[in-house]
Design an enzyme around this catalytic site. Structure first.
Site, PDB file in Angstrom:
ATOM      1  N   TYR A 120     -13.853  -4.290  10.684  1.00 35.23           N
ATOM      2  CA  TYR A 120     -12.572  -3.582  10.654  1.00 35.23           C
ATOM      3  C   TYR A 120     -11.832  -3.770  11.968  1.00 35.23           C
ATOM      4  O   TYR A 120     -10.617  -4.059  11.978  1.00 35.23           O
ATOM      5  CB  TYR A 120     -12.785  -2.095  10.381  1.00 35.23           C
ATOM      6  CG  TYR A 120     -11.499  -1.317  10.297  1.00 35.23           C
ATOM      7  CD1 TYR A 120     -10.597  -1.528   9.254  1.00 35.23           C
ATOM      8  CD2 TYR A 120     -11.166  -0.375  11.268  1.00 35.23           C
ATOM      9  CE1 TYR A 120      -9.401  -0.826   9.180  1.00 35.23           C
ATOM     10  CE2 TYR A 120      -9.984   0.349  11.198  1.00 35.23           C
ATOM     11  CZ  TYR A 120      -9.105   0.121  10.154  1.00 35.23           C
ATOM     12  OH  TYR A 120      -7.914   0.812  10.089  1.00 35.23           O
TER      13      TYR A 120
ATOM     14  N   GLY B 152       0.805  -1.222   0.000  1.00 39.76           N
ATOM     15  CA  GLY B 152       0.000   0.000   0.000  1.00 39.76           C
ATOM     16  C   GLY B 152       0.828   1.256   0.000  1.00 39.76           C
ATOM     17  O   GLY B 152       0.467   2.249   0.635  1.00 39.76           O
ATOM     18  N   ALA B 153       1.933   1.250  -0.746  1.00 35.65           N
ATOM     19  CA  ALA B 153       2.885   2.359  -0.673  1.00 35.65           C
ATOM     20  C   ALA B 153       2.608   3.472  -1.669  1.00 35.65           C
ATOM     21  O   ALA B 153       3.404   4.399  -1.775  1.00 35.65           O
ATOM     22  CB  ALA B 153       4.307   1.823  -0.891  1.00 35.65           C
ATOM     23  N   ASN B 154       1.490   3.409  -2.379  1.00 28.95           N
ATOM     24  CA  ASN B 154       1.233   4.438  -3.384  1.00 28.95           C
ATOM     25  C   ASN B 154       0.502   5.656  -2.835  1.00 28.95           C
ATOM     26  O   ASN B 154       0.388   6.674  -3.512  1.00 28.95           O
ATOM     27  CB  ASN B 154       0.424   3.858  -4.550  1.00 28.95           C
ATOM     28  CG  ASN B 154      -0.930   3.345  -4.111  1.00 28.95           C
ATOM     29  OD1 ASN B 154      -1.001   2.336  -3.406  1.00 28.95           O
ATOM     30  ND2 ASN B 154      -2.004   4.017  -4.511  1.00 28.95           N
ATOM     31  N   THR B 155       0.019   5.568  -1.590  1.00 21.97           N
ATOM     32  CA  THR B 155      -0.756   6.680  -1.048  1.00 21.97           C
ATOM     33  C   THR B 155      -0.630   6.724   0.465  1.00 21.97           C
ATOM     34  O   THR B 155      -0.201   5.764   1.104  1.00 21.97           O
ATOM     35  CB  THR B 155      -2.247   6.531  -1.443  1.00 21.97           C
ATOM     36  OG1 THR B 155      -2.960   7.712  -1.062  1.00 21.97           O
ATOM     37  CG2 THR B 155      -2.884   5.337  -0.761  1.00 21.97           C
ATOM     38  N   GLY B 156      -1.003   7.864   1.036  1.00 23.60           N
ATOM     39  CA  GLY B 156      -1.119   8.000   2.480  1.00 23.60           C
ATOM     40  C   GLY B 156       0.129   7.665   3.262  1.00 23.60           C
ATOM     41  O   GLY B 156       1.251   8.043   2.907  1.00 23.60           O
ATOM     42  N   ILE B 157      -0.079   6.936   4.342  1.00 26.72           N
ATOM     43  CA  ILE B 157       1.002   6.588   5.260  1.00 26.72           C
ATOM     44  C   ILE B 157       2.058   5.719   4.580  1.00 26.72           C
ATOM     45  O   ILE B 157       3.255   5.906   4.786  1.00 26.72           O
ATOM     46  CB  ILE B 157       0.412   5.900   6.499  1.00 26.72           C
ATOM     47  CG1 ILE B 157      -0.387   6.904   7.323  1.00 26.72           C
ATOM     48  CG2 ILE B 157       1.504   5.268   7.365  1.00 26.72           C
ATOM     49  CD1 ILE B 157      -1.347   6.268   8.284  1.00 26.72           C
ATOM     50  N   GLY B 158       1.598   4.790   3.753  1.00 28.95           N
ATOM     51  CA  GLY B 158       2.550   3.930   3.044  1.00 28.95           C
ATOM     52  C   GLY B 158       3.452   4.719   2.125  1.00 28.95           C
ATOM     53  O   GLY B 158       4.667   4.464   2.046  1.00 28.95           O
TER      54      GLY B 158
END
Length: 305
Positions: A177, A22-28
């Site tokens: 969740y 998940g490194a394309n957005t946000g925290i990642g």
């Protein structure tokens, strides 16, 4: 007041390989960018390969010499997890850091490609499978770490209903969740215990970002969505700040296996990262072992420890 751990405390990472889901957005994305600044070879493991490439371009615009790669990975498909792990094992003889960051939150009722409830299947089972398939590359790597990202929500209406893991008897997005984020911690603590029992130097560390402005809340509706819209600007910190607990778990040389980092402010909502405590339920060893056994059965993956 004591030292406030920040981005400047991330040590040199040259020669180290970091895989971030998940490194394309946000925290990642923020985690990937800072590790790239410090010289790591960073693999952006993402569901949408085009978004991953655009994220890599954004990092290179700020860090022209960034050492980056993009790997397609859909955590909601075990076939995709196997394919990604195969590619990563071919590309890297050693993996120093695996950051299990990607996730979905409060999604409508849906299943993964393998028939798992989407949040539990993506947030926990997908990462359980990926970690198991990459672990051999980490066990032979001195100083390697598995970092798993949980959430404050692991305390919210959370529990693992082994009689209805995939919510066939009624779906509650908040409960699902919370269960997936509790599972992240149960997994991390059980992994650490197994690593230590086998005399391994690889460690498992967990972290949570507090309340951060990311795209994770895009599925929120009703009173939850209203709360995000009204109170978010007051409570949420930037994704860059939210990434700091994850970076500390991944790179602080003083970290130990089983540590859990979160923001140090009131309620762990925001602030610089420090060691925090997770719920009593997350430390239930019987629950940890049961979840591990079920996860191995559902993913058909056995760990080399």
């Amino acid at each position: 007041m004591g030292h406030k751990w920040s981005a400047v405390d991330v040590p040199e990472q040259r020669g180290r390989v970091a895989v971030i889901t998940g490194a394309n957005t946000g925290i990642g994305f923020q985690t990937a960018a800072l590790l790239a600044v410090r010289g790591a070879h960073v693999v952006l493991a993402v569901r949408d390969i085009d978004k991953g490439r655009r994220a890599a371009c954004r990092i290179r615009a700020k860090v022209p010499n960034a050492d980056l790669a993009v790997q397609q990975l859909d955590l909601s498909s075990l076939d995709s997890v196997h394919a990604a792990a195969d590619a990563l094992r071919v590309a890297h003889r050693r993996i120093h850091v695996l950051i299990n960051n990607a996730g979905v939150m409060f999604t409508p009722e849906r299943c993964t490609k393998d028939g798992f409830e989407l949040q539990f299947g993506t947030n926990h089972l997908g990462h359980f499978a990926l970690t198991g398939l990459l672990l051999e590359r980490m066990l032979s790597t001195a100083g390697s770490r598995v970092v798993t990202v949980s959430s404050l929500a692991h305390r919210v209406r959370a529990g693992i209903n082994f009689d209805d893991l995939h919510s066939h008897r009624g779906y509650d997005p908040v409960m699902a969740y919370g269960a997936s984020k509790l599972a992240n911690l149960l997994f991390s603590y059980e992994l650490q215990r197994r690593l230590a029992a086998n005399g391994r130097t690889t460690i498992a560390v967990a972290a949570h970002p507090g309340s951060s402005r990311t795209q994770l809340s895009r599925h929120s509706s009703g009173w939850i969505g209203f709360g995000f819209r009204v109170f978010g600007p007051l409570l949420f910190q930037s994704a860059r700040m939210g990434a700091l607990p994850i970076l500390r778990a991944a790179a602080d040389p003083t970290s130990h296996g089983g540590d859990y980092y979160g923001p140090g402010g009131i309620g762990e909502l925001r602030g610089h990262p420090r060691l925090v405590k997770s719920s009593g339920l997350s430390h239930d060893e019987r629950l940890q072992r049961r979840l591990w056994a079920v996860s191995e059965e559902l993913t058909a993956i056995s760990y080399p420890i």
